[in-house]
Design an enzyme around this catalytic site. Structure first.
Site, PDB file in Angstrom:
ATOM      1  N   HIS A  48       3.006 -13.155  13.988  1.00 51.64           N
ATOM      2  CA  HIS A  48       4.055 -12.166  14.290  1.00 51.64           C
ATOM      3  C   HIS A  48       5.013 -12.653  15.386  1.00 51.64           C
ATOM      4  O   HIS A  48       5.572 -11.842  16.142  1.00 51.64           O
ATOM      5  CB  HIS A  48       3.439 -10.823  14.700  1.00 51.64           C
ATOM      6  CG  HIS A  48       2.656 -10.168  13.592  1.00 51.64           C
ATOM      7  ND1 HIS A  48       3.269  -9.503  12.546  1.00 51.64           N
ATOM      8  CD2 HIS A  48       1.320 -10.080  13.374  1.00 51.64           C
ATOM      9  CE1 HIS A  48       2.339  -9.015  11.729  1.00 51.64           C
ATOM     10  NE2 HIS A  48       1.150  -9.369  12.205  1.00 51.64           N
ATOM     11  N   SER A 116      -1.042 -10.386   7.370  1.00 52.21           N
ATOM     12  CA  SER A 116      -0.744  -9.154   8.100  1.00 52.21           C
ATOM     13  C   SER A 116       0.669  -8.701   7.753  1.00 52.21           C
ATOM     14  O   SER A 116       1.628  -9.469   7.890  1.00 52.21           O
ATOM     15  CB  SER A 116      -0.872  -9.378   9.615  1.00 52.21           C
ATOM     16  OG  SER A 116      -0.546  -8.208  10.331  1.00 52.21           O
ATOM     17  N   HIS A 139       8.272  -7.869   7.839  1.00 51.65           N
ATOM     18  CA  HIS A 139       7.895  -9.251   7.589  1.00 51.65           C
ATOM     19  C   HIS A 139       6.396  -9.318   7.307  1.00 51.65           C
ATOM     20  O   HIS A 139       5.660  -8.339   7.493  1.00 51.65           O
ATOM     21  CB  HIS A 139       8.263 -10.160   8.775  1.00 51.65           C
ATOM     22  CG  HIS A 139       7.493  -9.841  10.023  1.00 51.65           C
ATOM     23  ND1 HIS A 139       7.899  -8.891  10.941  1.00 51.65           N
ATOM     24  CD2 HIS A 139       6.319 -10.363  10.518  1.00 51.65           C
ATOM     25  CE1 HIS A 139       7.032  -8.822  11.941  1.00 51.65           C
ATOM     26  NE2 HIS A 139       6.060  -9.723  11.694  1.00 51.65           N
TER      27      HIS A 139
END
EC number: 3.4.21.97
Length: 605
Positions: A48, A116, A139
């Protein structure tokens, strides 16, 4: 110029059959359905990090098992980094199944095995103030461990090979993914490489090392995603960093140094404990003298071992047949023995007048067999029947084995008090001994201690000095008789009683009152004190040649037993008034003389 992706990554990003614990991670099916299909590809990042894009997600697909993601990694710098990581990572090089070597794929499975999805928070409205709409999906990231269960990522250079690992994925969706991948390949141009933030990537890798139960959770995710074993996933193997070569697995040579050499199980235990004994971290060195002193102190502080009391053999059962079938007893009369047999001890036993020769003593061989199952009981009142058997040694347990029985230690032995004068100070060298003073309390204490010592010595003298007189638990029942030739038809006798506990040793005057043997016979050694049950009137009418001339002899069993109870509960003062045997008198006189000398030496001249 179109460049094909080097690595594909696919997997579920949400599974309804494994709902997450956090409410913000739940995805509304209606909202998800309204956002599909994607209008444009989503960024594929690492952990992330916004400044670490490595590829793109060309499709999200709603299947019966959950929301499925398909992406490609196109960053050249990131792929080169994976090659470098593979050569220096043992986990990446480990394989449970023989699969073709894929450095990039194996490094990704070891480093970033999960997916994720970053989506809009449910509490934030999608409509903006200016009337626009926010994108619900932001995303997708490849990470060390996802927060949703079942989000296992599968990497591979062949998209069809990657998709066949997901058995819950419908074939129609798999075909649609392949079509979308080909379309994205044609439409995408040359990817732009961004410099990777290596510092942030290393920091994220360090954080992943402290995730609790990471390997177990990855195994659970793989089971939820229903992925078979033939893959590059590392979650199926526990980390095993210590894999020494075969040459290192051989045991080291034995040490010849006596200070460090361990033998037997001690060496194995030291090796099993991680070699702590070899390293010397858990050991301390103690001098030999100190060790022996500690050992001796430990032995001295242990409580003394209690000596077990001698085992008292049970009394043989009383048989009325021996009395009923016995003939008249007189000189030369024999006895009828029951069936069975026994062996006599060497030296023989006293059997009364045998063959008309008064005072005969029958000597038997050590292995002479006699038809009795047990040694005959000693009927002292009937001298013509049996005599006293040989003394029985103390036995332990049930085996006939004689052991040494030490005498009890004198726990109340008097100790000398420190000599002090009346001022409380000690005597210095050269001072006169006549300055020694002792108060009344000290003298009283010495007198009390001497009294206790005298009582202990008297008990020991009676217990060990007169073992032949008194109650013997190993022998048979005893009878009394008033005539010299044994039992008369009109006389009465008493059946012996078994005593559960041996009574205390008899006093000296009881031993002195034992009846003398019949005239013309040799008296056997006494083993028990006879108890008379014949009244005086019956004794007066007896036809025996000898009369009882001792008026002090007890005539009833209750009187004799009461005397035993008094003896058992007598205090030290009562014992000092009882008559003693000449041997006890000599010991008492000797002790009194010692006591007087002790007092004379301590008194003031």
């Amino acid at each position: 110029m179109v460049q094909a992706p080097s690595v594909y990554v696919c997997g579920f990003v949400e599974r309804p059959d494994a709902p997450p614990k956090d409410a913000c991670l739940h995805l509304d099916p209606l909202t998800v359905k309204s956002q599909l299909p994607l209008k444009k590809p989503l960024p594929l990042t690492v952990e992330h990090l916004p400044d670490a894009p490595v590829g793109s997600v060309f499709g999200l697909y709603q299947s019966r098992a959950g929301l499925f993601s398909a992406a490609s990694i196109t960053s050249g710098d990131f792929l080169s980094l994976l090659d470098s990581i593979y050569h220096d990572c043992d986990i990446a090089q480990s394989q449970r199944l023989p699969l073709p070597r894929e450095p990039k794929v194996e490094a990704l499975h070891a480093w970033l095995p999960s997916l994720s999805l970053a989506s809009l928070h449910p509490d934030i409205p999608q409509t903006t103030a200016d009337g626009g709409k926010l994108s619900f999906f932001d995303h997708v990231s490849i990470c060390a461990l996802g927060r949703r269960r079942g989000t296992t990522a599968v990497y591979g250079t062949d998209l069809a090979w990657v998709l066949k690992h997901f058995s819950d994925l419908e074939p129609s969706i798999a075909a649609q993914i392949e079509n979308d991948a080909n379309a994205a390949k044609r439409e995408s141009g040359c990817p732009e490489d961004h410099p990777l933030p290596l510092t942030k990537l290393i920091a994220k890798a360090i954080d992943a090392g402290f995730l609790r139960n990471r390997v177990e959770t990855l195994r659970q995710d793989r089971g939820v995603a229903n992925i078979p074993a033939e893959s590059y996933l590392k979650a199926s193997d526990a980390p095993d960093l210590q894999k020494p070569d075969k040459a290192l697995q051989s045991p080291p040579p034995a040490s010849t140094d006596p200070a460090t050499m361990l033998s037997g199980n001690a060496g194995e235990g030291a090796t099993a404990c991680g070699g702590s004994a070899a390293a010397g971290q858990d050991l301390i060195s103690v001098p030999r003298n100190t060790f022996m002193t500690l050992l001796q102190t430990n032995l001295d502080n242990k409580p003394p071992r209690q000596t077990p009391l001698p085992y008292a053999a049970p009394l043989p059962p009383f048989s009325h047949q021996a009395i009923a079938t016995a003939p008249s007893y007189g000189p030369g009369a024999g006895a009828v023995a029951p069936a069975g047999g026994y062996f006599t001890s060497p030296g023989g036993y006293y059997a009364g007048p045998a063959g008309g020769d008064p005072g005969a003593f029958l000597a038997m061989d050590a292995h002479t067999y006699h038809p009795h199952p047990h040694p005959p009981p000693a009927y002292f009142g009937l001298p013509g029947l049996f005599g006293p058997p040989p003394p029985v040694p103390p036995y332990y347990g049930s085996h006939l084995r004689a052991d040494y029985v030490p005498a009890p230690s004198r726990s109340n032995k008097r100790k000398r008090d420190p000599e002090e004068d009346e001022e409380g100070g000690g005597l210095f060298p050269g001072e006169d001994a006549t300055l020694y003073r002792k108060d009344i309390a000290g003298l009283s204490k010495s007198v009390n201690e001497l009294q206790h010592t005298l009582q202990a010595l008297r008990r020991e003298t009676l217990s060990y000095g007169h073992t032949g007189v008194g109650y013997c638990p190993q022998q048979g029942p005893c009878y009394t008789h008033s005539g010299p030739y044994g039992f008369q038809p009109h006389q009465s006798y008493e059946v012996p009683r078994y005593v559960p506990h041996p009574p205390p040793p008899p006093t000296s005057h009881q031993a002195a009152q034992a009846q003398p043997p019949p005239p013309g016979t040799q008296a056997p050694e006494a083993h028990c004190v006879a108890e008379s049950t014949i009244p005086e009137a019956g004794a007066a009418g007896n036809s025996g040649p000898r009369e009882d001339t001792n008026p002090q002899q007890p005539t009833t069993e209750g009187h004799h037993r009461g005397k035993k109870l008094v003896q058992a509960s007598a205090s030290g003062v009562a014992q000092s008034k009882e008559p003693t045997t000449p041997k006890a008198k000599s010991v008492s006189a000797h002790l009194k003389s010692i006591f007087c000398e002790e007092l004379l030496n301590k008194r003031v001249a």
